[in-house]
Design an enzyme around this catalytic site. Structure first.
Site, PDB file in Angstrom:
ATOM      1  N   TYR A 189      -4.978   7.947  -7.038  1.00  0.00           N
ATOM      2  CA  TYR A 189      -3.704   6.834  -6.560  1.00  0.00           C
ATOM      3  C   TYR A 189      -3.934   6.506  -5.033  1.00  0.00           C
ATOM      4  CZ  TYR A 189       0.885   5.325  -4.927  1.00  0.00           C
ATOM      5  OH  TYR A 189       1.531   4.352  -3.987  1.00  0.00           O
TER       6      TYR A 189
ATOM      7  N   LYS B 286      -5.102   2.743  -2.918  1.00  0.00           N
ATOM      8  CA  LYS B 286      -4.159   2.011  -1.944  1.00  0.00           C
ATOM      9  C   LYS B 286      -5.338   2.030  -0.907  1.00  0.00           C
ATOM     10  CE  LYS B 286      -0.269   1.901  -3.885  1.00  0.00           C
ATOM     11  NZ  LYS B 286       0.253   0.456  -4.004  1.00  0.00           N
TER      12      LYS B 286
ATOM     13  N   SER C  73       0.805  -1.266   0.076  1.00  0.00           N
ATOM     14  CA  SER C  73       0.061   0.071  -0.061  1.00  0.00           C
ATOM     15  C   SER C  73       0.808   1.047   0.122  1.00  0.00           C
ATOM     16  CB  SER C  73      -0.664  -0.116   1.216  1.00  0.00           C
ATOM     17  OG  SER C  73      -1.733   0.963   1.407  1.00  0.00           O
TER      18      SER C  73
HETATM   19  N1  LIG Z   1       8.108   4.995  -4.281  1.00  0.00           N
HETATM   20  C1  LIG Z   1       7.763   5.494  -3.501  1.00  0.00           C
HETATM   21  O1  LIG Z   1       7.547   6.531  -2.684  1.00  0.00           O
HETATM   22  C2  LIG Z   1       6.216   4.675  -3.083  1.00  0.00           C
HETATM   23  C3  LIG Z   1       5.595   5.070  -1.641  1.00  0.00           C
HETATM   24  C4  LIG Z   1       4.745   4.139  -1.291  1.00  0.00           C
HETATM   25  C5  LIG Z   1       4.237   3.113  -2.040  1.00  0.00           C
HETATM   26  N2  LIG Z   1       4.791   2.871  -3.336  1.00  0.00           N
HETATM   27  C6  LIG Z   1       4.323   1.706  -3.875  1.00  0.00           C
HETATM   28  O2  LIG Z   1       5.549   0.747  -4.028  1.00  0.00           O
HETATM   29  C7  LIG Z   1       5.273   0.078  -5.034  1.00  0.00           C
HETATM   30  C8  LIG Z   1       6.529  -0.235  -5.985  1.00  0.00           C
HETATM   31  O3  LIG Z   1       6.840   1.093  -6.276  1.00  0.00           O
HETATM   32  P1  LIG Z   1       8.099   1.928  -6.616  1.00  0.00           P
HETATM   33  O4  LIG Z   1       8.382   2.802  -5.585  1.00  0.00           O
HETATM   34  O5  LIG Z   1       9.358   0.535  -6.407  1.00  0.00           O
HETATM   35  O6  LIG Z   1       8.083   2.293  -8.224  1.00  0.00           O
HETATM   36  P2  LIG Z   1       8.865   1.788  -9.445  1.00  0.00           P
HETATM   37  O7  LIG Z   1      10.420   1.833  -9.447  1.00  0.00           O
HETATM   38  O8  LIG Z   1       8.215   2.738 -10.532  1.00  0.00           O
HETATM   39  O9  LIG Z   1       8.754   0.286  -9.486  1.00  0.00           O
HETATM   40  C9  LIG Z   1       7.208  -0.141 -10.034  1.00  0.00           C
HETATM   41  C10 LIG Z   1       7.061  -1.309 -10.736  1.00  0.00           C
HETATM   42  O10 LIG Z   1       5.616  -1.717 -11.178  1.00  0.00           O
HETATM   43  C11 LIG Z   1       5.833  -1.967 -12.208  1.00  0.00           C
HETATM   44  N3  LIG Z   1       4.400  -2.089 -13.144  1.00  0.00           N
HETATM   45  C12 LIG Z   1       3.606  -1.171 -13.478  1.00  0.00           C
HETATM   46  N4  LIG Z   1       2.691  -1.630 -13.888  1.00  0.00           N
HETATM   47  C13 LIG Z   1       2.791  -2.956 -14.198  1.00  0.00           C
HETATM   48  C14 LIG Z   1       1.759  -3.813 -14.729  1.00  0.00           C
HETATM   49  N5  LIG Z   1       0.746  -3.322 -15.464  1.00  0.00           N
HETATM   50  N6  LIG Z   1       2.416  -5.048 -14.579  1.00  0.00           N
HETATM   51  C15 LIG Z   1       3.205  -5.478 -13.772  1.00  0.00           C
HETATM   52  N7  LIG Z   1       4.316  -4.705 -13.228  1.00  0.00           N
HETATM   53  C16 LIG Z   1       3.892  -3.387 -13.448  1.00  0.00           C
HETATM   54  C17 LIG Z   1       6.905  -1.164 -12.800  1.00  0.00           C
HETATM   55  O11 LIG Z   1       7.089  -2.033 -14.119  1.00  0.00           O
HETATM   56  P3  LIG Z   1       7.543  -1.128 -15.374  1.00  0.00           P
HETATM   57  O12 LIG Z   1       9.278  -1.031 -15.189  1.00  0.00           O
HETATM   58  O13 LIG Z   1       7.349  -2.208 -16.697  1.00  0.00           O
HETATM   59  O14 LIG Z   1       6.752   0.117 -15.716  1.00  0.00           O
HETATM   60  C18 LIG Z   1       8.061  -1.371 -11.809  1.00  0.00           C
HETATM   61  O15 LIG Z   1       8.545  -2.650 -11.853  1.00  0.00           O
HETATM   62  C19 LIG Z   1       3.848   0.507  -6.014  1.00  0.00           C
HETATM   63  O16 LIG Z   1       2.896  -0.377  -5.651  1.00  0.00           O
HETATM   64  C20 LIG Z   1       3.949   1.932  -5.408  1.00  0.00           C
HETATM   65  O17 LIG Z   1       2.640   2.407  -5.449  1.00  0.00           O
HETATM   66  C21 LIG Z   1       5.878   3.538  -3.669  1.00  0.00           C
END
Ligand SMILES: NC(=O)c1ccc[n+]([C@@H]2O[C@H](COP(=O)([O-])OP(=O)(O)OC[C@H]3O[C@@H](n4cnc5c(N)ncnc54)[C@H](OP(=O)(O)O)[C@@H]3O)[C@@H](O)[C@H]2O)c1
Length: 280
Positions: free
Chosen positions: A146, A150, A132
């Site tokens: 978004y 979540k 989340s």
């Molecule tokens: N970064 C933050 O500040 C933050 C904070 C709280 C929660 N989150 C959550 O953490 C999780 C991971 O995010 P992250 O920060 O690591 O960002 P990230 O580096 O952009 O990674 C996101 C991942 O999700 C993949 N993705 C997107 N659409 C997809 C689909 N249709 N099928 C399969 N994979 C898909 C992306 O693949 P592609 O490379 O192919 O696009 C990438 O591997 C997410 O759920 C995000 O909402 C992030």
């Protein structure tokens, strides 16, 4: 145990895969296009993991999962990590963009859960980790849909934890704050131009803050991944931890929300109670 993680091309998913393998576990790292992250694929394979194609928004998701399990065996821990954000004021957000976001962040996780729960239930063992966000505690203006995606996964997780507790299947909600990942990369995070009406409002302020996170995000995805993996692997408390706020920002948001809700409940006690039937 064998883990399956969605969205491993970059960021938190890739760091969870590294931490899982570092802890001596088996790992199926997945991404929608392995060609987009050849170095990650190579690294995970070198560490002893496997890589599989999985697009959580694809029509073939359920079939792809069947084939992955056929090839690699049952999944003990699934991490629903794939996700992204689109920004802007809700009023002007294109509904097709909003629905697409839910297709990945919410329905993608639900479909993965539906495909893998029967085997966990039958084996009376398993863990579902839903990624989340600290956004659940403090949804920012400019990221309403978004935040809703979540909130939706939080609601499902809470009910699902109770549905599955009789089968010894645990649900864990991980709530990271702002992490330095590709999430805030301007090529990924779309912040449409702000309408004149919203200039100088909270939406403009928050949108600028969100966009700046590409440089200033305070949280380390590697440390965050390691905490998640440790929480899954350590002996489970009774009842198990359901929510895991991760990072000072997320925990601060949780504390603030709890204080607000307590204050609201205290202030509204008599008004709320006035709605009940009189019971003599
Ligand atoms: N970064 C933050 O500040 C933050 C904070 C709280 C929660 N989150 C959550 O953490 C999780 C991971 O995010 P992250 O920060 O690591 O960002 P990230 O580096 O952009 O990674 C996101 C991942 O999700 C993949 N993705 C997107 N659409 C997809 C689909 N249709 N099928 C399969 N994979 C898909 C992306 O693949 P592609 O490379 O192919 O696009 C990438 O591997 C997410 O759920 C995000 O909402 C992030």
């Amino acid at each position: 145990m064998q883990w399956l993680i969605t969205g491993c091309s970059t960021g938190l998913g890739l760091d969870i895969a590294r931490a899982v393998l570092g802890a001596g576990q088996k790992c199926i790292a997945t991404s929608r296009n392995s060609a987009s992250s050849p170095e990650a694929v190579q690294e995970i394979k070198k560490l002893g993991g496997v890589w599989a194609k999985l697009d959580v928004a694809s029509e073939s998701l359920e079939n792809d999962l069947v084939n992955i399990v056929k090839e690699h065996g049952p999944v003990d821990v699934v991490v629903n990590n794939a996700g992204y954000a689109d920004g802007g004021a809700l009023e002007s957000m294109d509904l097709s963009v909003a629905r697409k976001l839910f297709e990945v962040n919410f329905w993608g996780s639900i479909r993965v859960i539906q495909a893998l729960v029967p085997s966990m239930r039958e084996r009376k063992s398993g863990v579902i980790v839903n990624i989340s966000s600290g956004t659940y505690w403090s949804p920012p203006p400019g990221a309403a849909v978004y935040a809703a995606s979540k909130f939706a996964i939080e609601g499902v997780s809470e009910a699902l934890a109770m549905e599955l507790s009789s089968f010894n299947v645990r649900v864990l909600i991980a709530e990271p704050g702002a992490m330095k990942t590709a999430f805030y990369d301007p090529k990924k995070l779309k912040m449409p131009p702000l309408a004149d009406e919203y200039k100088g409002t909270a939406v403009e302020y928050a949108s600028k803050m969100i966009a700046s996170m590409d440089q200033t995000a305070p949280q380390d995805p590697k440390k965050t991944a390691e905490v998640i993996v440790r929480e899954v692997l350590k002996p489970c408390s009774d009842p198990p931890v359901l929510r895991l706020p991760l990072g000072k920002e997320s925990l601060g948001g949780a504390r603030k929300r709890v204080a607000e809700l307590t204050k609201t409940a205290d202030e509204l006690e008599s008004i709320a109670a006035a709605c009940d039937f009189e019971i003599n």
